[in-house]
Scaffold this active site. Sequence first.
Site, PDB file in Angstrom:
ATOM      1  N   HIS A  53      52.393  15.485  23.508  1.00  0.00           N
ATOM      2  CA  HIS A  53      51.742  14.507  22.631  1.00  0.00           C
ATOM      3  C   HIS A  53      51.783  13.134  23.295  1.00  0.00           C
ATOM      4  CE1 HIS A  53      52.307  11.703  18.974  1.00  0.00           C
ATOM      5  NE2 HIS A  53      51.011  11.974  19.064  1.00  0.00           N
ATOM      6  N   HIS A  97      48.103   3.282  23.349  1.00  0.00           N
ATOM      7  CA  HIS A  97      48.697   3.848  22.149  1.00  0.00           C
ATOM      8  C   HIS A  97      48.294   3.012  20.950  1.00  0.00           C
ATOM      9  CE1 HIS A  97      52.410   6.178  20.495  1.00  0.00           C
ATOM     10  NE2 HIS A  97      51.306   6.374  19.800  1.00  0.00           N
TER      11      HIS A  97
END
Length: 364
Positions: A53, A97
């Site tokens: 992930h 992110h």
Amino acid sequence: MLWISKHPFVPLTLSLFSAALIRAALVQRASVCNGHSELCDRSYGNVTIVGAHDSYAVGTNNLAVNQDYDVTQQLNDGIRMLQMQAHNQTGTIQLCHTSCVLYNGGTLEDYLTKVKSWMDANTNDVVTLLIVNIDNLPPTQYSPIFQKVGLDKLSFAPTTSPLAASGWPTLGSLIDAGTRLITFLDNAADLSAVPYLIDEFTNIWETPFDVTDPAFDCSINRTKGDTSSQMYLINHFLDTIVFGNPVPDVAKANVTNGVDGPGSLGAQVSTCVAHHSRPPTFLLVDFYEFGGGSVFQVAANINGVSYSPTSPIATPKPTTSGSSNTTGGNGGGNTGAGFVASPSHCVASLFVALSVLVGALSVV
């Protein structure tokens, strides 16, 4: 021999036979696929693989990271799905992110260059990319990067989509054909424009993410297709809440990544099998090395193969007090204004950094 040399059909027959032998020698049948001979004859959709992930979000002492090690080490240790978040930064695709101010893991081109180098050195492995297309970029903005790096030539392009889990080629045939990279876009895929960038949610459904309850369930969270026949992905990474936002719960990673027991990866797989009568194709995890290879053991158990790495996988990196890790990129640290989870980093600065979030830190 005299009869052979005079017979008009023998030289032609020998030539054709020789040509057939040469062709057979050139077309090699894969005998080991993703580390196991038993997997070569299985459909890609019926093999369970471990995914990282936010595989580009690498570092320590930073609440915005999800992995300790860079993509090369991840692949060396057994990760075969690489998930990432792509952002358009003034015309350059960066891996960030949620926000590139929060965490910038470098360019997609640099990242894919590492993937290409690894695949060139490991020709019996099928690798999957899952790109979260956060800015809804058309696939034609990705294809020049794939072409420049050379991954377009390694990419599988289905003739139709979606495909049922059992309708995908076998790992052996993908390896034999040299199309060992499978790439999904979570939105905006268009096979007529770029045939190897495949729509995710018509082919894969997912379980919930941003989970803070260790009792992971196996409910269907996102899909655009027939869940009875699609492949599926479980988001098995545990978050904790910091200043109202979910961040990776590293303290519980050994348990979360475990083979069995409450809250473990193995336990969620068992729940999914009970609910859906088949195991997931993809196991997406944070800090994959916590548990000493337990995430790979879970996948091996599902696949009915042994997990026996030739060398130990990487070990978790220790966190350090009083240090900052805000530079470096996806090879080890972070670029941009990542925020740091060390005691010396003042709470006020952390709160300011958190305020730049435009969504949850663990957006898939």
